[in-house]
Design a protein around this motif. Structure first.
Motif, PDB file in Angstrom:
ATOM      1  N   TRP A  29      -0.487  -3.628  -9.583  1.00 20.92           N
ATOM      2  CA  TRP A  29      -1.064  -3.592  -8.250  1.00 20.92           C
ATOM      3  C   TRP A  29      -2.502  -3.079  -8.333  1.00 20.92           C
ATOM      4  O   TRP A  29      -2.776  -2.121  -9.064  1.00 20.92           O
ATOM      5  CB  TRP A  29      -0.286  -2.664  -7.322  1.00 20.92           C
ATOM      6  N   ARG A  30      -3.383  -3.688  -7.568  1.00 25.53           N
ATOM      7  CA  ARG A  30      -4.777  -3.219  -7.536  1.00 25.53           C
ATOM      8  C   ARG A  30      -4.925  -2.149  -6.474  1.00 25.53           C
ATOM      9  O   ARG A  30      -4.666  -2.380  -5.299  1.00 25.53           O
ATOM     10  CB  ARG A  30      -5.752  -4.372  -7.271  1.00 25.53           C
ATOM     11  N   HIS A  31      -5.371  -0.964  -6.908  1.00 22.37           N
ATOM     12  CA  HIS A  31      -5.584   0.158  -5.994  1.00 22.37           C
ATOM     13  C   HIS A  31      -7.060   0.410  -5.712  1.00 22.37           C
ATOM     14  O   HIS A  31      -7.401   1.039  -4.714  1.00 22.37           O
ATOM     15  CB  HIS A  31      -4.943   1.425  -6.566  1.00 22.37           C
ATOM     16  N   ASN A  58      -7.664   7.330  -2.116  1.00 23.86           N
ATOM     17  CA  ASN A  58      -6.563   6.616  -1.477  1.00 23.86           C
ATOM     18  C   ASN A  58      -5.228   7.092  -2.014  1.00 23.86           C
ATOM     19  O   ASN A  58      -5.075   7.314  -3.224  1.00 23.86           O
ATOM     20  CB  ASN A  58      -6.687   5.109  -1.698  1.00 23.86           C
ATOM     21  N   TRP A  60      -1.284   6.106  -2.420  1.00 25.93           N
ATOM     22  CA  TRP A  60      -0.456   4.904  -2.471  1.00 25.93           C
ATOM     23  C   TRP A  60       0.997   5.239  -2.777  1.00 25.93           C
ATOM     24  O   TRP A  60       1.272   6.117  -3.599  1.00 25.93           O
ATOM     25  CB  TRP A  60      -0.935   3.968  -3.580  1.00 25.93           C
ATOM     26  N   PRO A  67      -2.579   1.405   1.363  1.00 30.54           N
ATOM     27  CA  PRO A  67      -2.467   2.848   1.118  1.00 30.54           C
ATOM     28  C   PRO A  67      -1.862   3.592   2.298  1.00 30.54           C
ATOM     29  O   PRO A  67      -2.004   3.173   3.453  1.00 30.54           O
ATOM     30  CB  PRO A  67      -3.913   3.272   0.864  1.00 30.54           C
ATOM     31  N   GLU A 312      -1.777   4.650 -14.208  1.00 26.69           N
ATOM     32  CA  GLU A 312      -2.904   4.436 -13.289  1.00 26.69           C
ATOM     33  C   GLU A 312      -4.156   4.658 -14.106  1.00 26.69           C
ATOM     34  O   GLU A 312      -4.291   5.684 -14.786  1.00 26.69           O
ATOM     35  CB  GLU A 312      -2.844   5.417 -12.121  1.00 26.69           C
TER      36      GLU A 312
END
Length: 325
Positions: A29-31, A58, A60, A67, A312
């Motif tokens: 997933w792109r954060h 952010n 998540w 978010p 992450e």
């Protein structure tokens, strides 16, 4: 020649327990779009807090597309937050730039407080369960334990040089700190008394405490990476690797006390056997494409409830990996 080289690699990996780096995550997933400055993953691997280059801080839930919260230290200007820590109970988060730190309530998403440091830069931060206490390391060598609700403040002066890494027990009673003076200390936040001293041949770059109160981890800038028994102060095992140097960016103990998970500044996350110090698995995360040469810092590592691994990184991606059994 190729066959001989392959056999040699196989023999080496067999002797140290390494595996071929896995570059295919189960999920991703792109954060953050433009990369991250810092991140942390909750103890159960379900929450990530990411400080982004272009979009502030952010929060998540791993696996969700939007978010929970968006935070910022400054109302205007660039985000400068370089340290993030989630409490073991997931109820509070502490974030810090070089001159100030903030405490956030995860239930409401609101800030509890914002404090500025009047001397030297902040090097690292950590927060206890219930947000009762915050640990702040500074480049002067001082470490402050601060209780927001009572304003109680204790200064630990055991280090003679810059402090690089800190951690705190979930109940807030014990702190682990490591610095350029080649020492790591386990000490009481109630009295400031040193309980154990862990010595290294070079500067200590990373420390971590097991949330269950069994182990401590200390690593230096060269080749000593040690797991200790917190109760006795005696060594449990040393991480076994061939490289002359291994730098760690995050460390997480598994809840069952069998495994250690580490992140690095060179795209890698590693799974270790706590009892033996042997490497079980090597993971290679996605690169951050906007820098040259393309690479990535693994800022956060964690174990998911099903036993798999989540990372992450500065690439702005959260990635889930199959754990080797």
């Amino acid at each position: 020649m190729f066959l001989r080289l392959l056999l040699l690699i196989t023999a080496i990996c067999g002797s140290v327990g390494c595996t071929v780096p896995d570059t295919t995550p189960l999920k991703q997933w792109r954060h953050v779009e433009e990369g991250a400055y810092a991140a942390d993953i909750s103890a159960d691997g379900t929450i990530a807090v990411v400080s982004g280059v272009d979009n502030g801080i952010n929060v998540w839930r791993i696996g969700e597309s939007e978010p929970l919260y968006r935070w910022g230290h400054q109302s205007e200007g660039n985000n400068l937050v370089v340290s993030v820590h989630i409490s073991a109970d997931k109820r509070y988060v502490v974030t810090a730039d070089r001159v100030a730190f903030a405490l956030w309530d995860m239930e409401t998403g609101e800030p509890v407080g914002f404090w500025r440091i009047d001397e030297s830069n902040i090097r690292d931060v950590a927060v206890t369960n219930n947000g009762r206490g915050i640990l702040v390391a500074r480049s002067s060598g001082k470490v402050m334990f601060f209780e927001p609700s009572t304003q109680r403040r204790l200064e630990f002066l055991g280090h003679q040089e810059k402090v690089n890494s800190i951690d705190i027990s979930p109940n807030g009673k014990y702190a682990l700190t490591g610095g350029n003076d080649y020492l790591a200390y386990l000490w009481s936040t109630e009295t400031g008394q040193i309980l154990h001293t862990f010595t290294h041949p070079t500067r200590v770059t990373k420390v971590a405490l097991d949330d269950e109160g069994r182990f401590a981890f200390t690593a230096d800038s060269q080749s000593k990476s040690q797991i200790w028994n917190v109760q006795t102060g005696q060594p449990v095992s040393s991480l076994n690797y061939i490289a002359r140097q291994k730098i760690f960016t995050d460390v997480e103990f598994s809840k069952d006390g069998k495994y250690l998970l580490t992140g690095s500044p060179s795209r890698k996350a590693y799974l270790w056997d706590i009892e033996t110090g042997d490497q079980i698995q090597s993971i290679q995360v996605a690169v951050r494409e906007t820098i040259s040469p393309p690479t990535s810092v693994v800022y956060g590592v964690g174990f998911l409830p099903n036993g798999n691994i989540v990372t992450e990184s500065s690439s702005g991606l959260a990635e889930v990996w199959q754990r080797e059994r």
